[in-house]
Write an enzyme that holds these catalytic residues in place. Structure first.
Site, mmCIF file in Angstrom:
data_model
loop_
_atom_site.group_PDB
_atom_site.id
_atom_site.type_symbol
_atom_site.label_atom_id
_atom_site.label_comp_id
_atom_site.label_asym_id
_atom_site.label_seq_id
_atom_site.Cartn_x
_atom_site.Cartn_y
_atom_site.Cartn_z
ATOM 1 N N ASP A 13 -4.032 83.446 11.414
ATOM 2 C CA ASP A 13 -4.490 82.068 11.196
ATOM 3 C C ASP A 13 -4.045 81.109 12.291
ATOM 4 O OD1 ASP A 13 -5.877 82.647 8.903
ATOM 5 O OD2 ASP A 13 -4.257 82.057 7.544
ATOM 6 N N ARG A 92 9.830 74.528 4.613
ATOM 7 C CA ARG A 92 8.761 73.648 5.116
ATOM 8 C C ARG A 92 9.237 72.279 5.590
ATOM 9 N NH1 ARG A 92 6.872 78.239 6.136
ATOM 10 N NH2 ARG A 92 4.905 78.854 5.198
ATOM 11 N N ASP A 121 1.965 74.671 0.878
ATOM 12 C CA ASP A 121 2.576 74.454 2.182
ATOM 13 C C ASP A 121 1.961 73.269 2.930
ATOM 14 O OD1 ASP A 121 4.458 76.445 1.870
ATOM 15 O OD2 ASP A 121 3.158 78.013 2.664
ATOM 16 N N SER A 173 -0.674 88.099 1.988
ATOM 17 C CA SER A 173 -0.218 86.950 2.755
ATOM 18 C C SER A 173 1.289 86.884 2.543
ATOM 19 C CB SER A 173 -0.895 85.678 2.235
ATOM 20 O OG SER A 173 -0.219 84.554 2.754
#
Ligand code: ARG
Length: 399
Positions: A13, A92, A121, A173
């Site tokens: 990605d 994050r 996220d 993922s």
């Protein structure tokens, strides 16, 4: 030319994000944060360059991650919906903070991330970035671009000669850092399907765990983990060692349905060996040294704390206030806890502290007993007085 700083992981990605942004006329700076997911590989750096990144900036954030993010969450007993130790969620705000700092240093007006439009996220990255600098433009290519499937994305990558590791591509993922691994998608999307063997990423599956238990002793000072089996260790090596020990015994796995910020339920598999061991130890030490009022208040606030972390509200007033409260509670959380790791479990088998509230002469059933049982008579009378003779019944048919 406009500069954009992209939170780059090296995966498909974000590699495609680099190209996509470059094609739209941006000078792309790929920012890689090392939070213990494994050192940024030369392949990932090369991939960013081939995809069109102007430069790649790497920061080792492991120490800050553990001491400033994992330790506070540990002390708060922050566990989302009773099961998730928040590994991804905790990383994050840290990554976003450094992303913004890099943007400021380079005088860039924009930042970007590779999160999808239905995850948590994106919320965590963007809320944090906006807290720190609302003037920065935030670009989320994955929410905007034209690819309808992973296949189309792969096709685009191949067309632009971005070297993606087809062999390494898993149907899941995965997000990994020192505090844990998050595994989602693929066959896990069916909540009734048992996670296959290959979903064990950082720990051994139960059928391959060690046949002998391992004992560990964790030392804490004011709530912070400071030692392992009597040896003083810095935060990062301590977590790394516990991850290895926990992994041998398959400790810290969780399979759950969770409520995402954007309103959907999702199926998640988590592995958090060090976190699980440390949490079990820390909780037990608090049971030993905190009085019941403080312990119980902390329990309820831990739920709130987890909710804030999960929702990306790390740099907020309530979170700061909760940290102040929690630090106050940690004054006496000093001592040692002994645990046994075996077959996926982590059991406390001993605890001690200079601040222990345990009094053997009060608890014992032996001749050393100094507790006055006659005092209980009056206590119970008054304790139960408000309810005497009043048996509450739910009337038939009313429920
Ligand atoms: N659902 C988890 C969370 O919100 C895990 C997210 C995992 N992220 C990923 N890119 N695979 O924290």
């Amino acid at each position: 030319m406009k500069t954009v700083v992209l939170a780059y992981s090296g995966g498909l990605d974000t590699s495609v994000c680099v190209k996509w942004l470059a094609e739209r006329g941006y000078r792309v700076v790929a920012f890689m944060a090392d939070v213990g997911q494994g050192e940024p590989s030369t392949a990932a750096i090369r991939r960013a360059k081939i995809a069109g990144a102007d430069s790649v900036i790497i920061r080792d954030l492991r120490q800050e991650f553990v001491t400033d993010f994992c330790w506070p969450a540990l002390k708060a007993h922050a566990v989302y919906e009773g099961a998730y130790l928040l590994a991804t969620a905790l990383s994050r705000p840290l990554i976003a903070k450094h992303l913004v700092a890099v943007a400021h240093r380079l005088k860039a007006k924009a930042i970007a991330h590779g999160c999808t439009g239905k995850g948590n996220d994106q919320v965590r990255f963007e809320v944090t970035a906006r807290i720190l600098d609302p003037s920065l433009q935030i670009i989320a290519p994955v929410r905007e671009w034209e690819f309808r499937s992973r296949e189309e994305e792969v096709e685009y990558a191949l067309r632009h000669r971005i070297p993606i590791e087809v062999s390494k591509r898993s149907p899941y993922s995965i997000d990994q850092n020192l505090w844990g691994t998050s595994i989602e998608a693929g066959v896990l999307e069916d909540p009734w399907t048992e996670p296959p063997e290959e979903t064990y990423r950082s720990i051994r599956s139960p059928r391959r765990t060690s046949s002998q238990p391992t004992a560990v002793t964790i030392g804490f000072a004011k709530g912070n983990p400071i030692s392992l089996n009597g040896e003083r260790l810095k935060a990062v090596p301590l977590v790394e060692r516990l991850n290895r020990l926990g992994a041998l015994h398959g400790v810290g796995r969780c399979d759950m349905i969770e409520s995402r910020v954007v309103g959907i339920k999702s199926r998640e598999v988590y592995e958090s060996p060090a976190g699980t061991i440390l949490l079990g130890a820390h909780q037990e030490l608090e049971r030993l040294v905190l009085d019941r009022q403080l312990f119980q208040m902390k329990q309820t606030l831990g739920i709130k704390y987890a909710e804030l972390v999960y929702g990306g509200l790390w740099f907020t007033p309530l979170k700061t206030a909760l940290d102040a409260f929690i630090d106050e509670t940690q004054r006496t959380v000093t001592g040692e806890v002994r645990l046994k790791l075996f077959k996926g479990t982590c059991q406390v088998v001993g605890r001690r502290s200079p601040h222990s509230l345990y009094r053997e002469h009060l608890a014992t059933y032996s001749a050393k007993d100094r507790f006055d049982p006659r005092a209980s008579t009056g206590f119970i009378k008054l304790f139960g007085l408000p309810y005497e003779g009043k048996m509450w019944k739910v009337e038939d048919g009313k429920r």
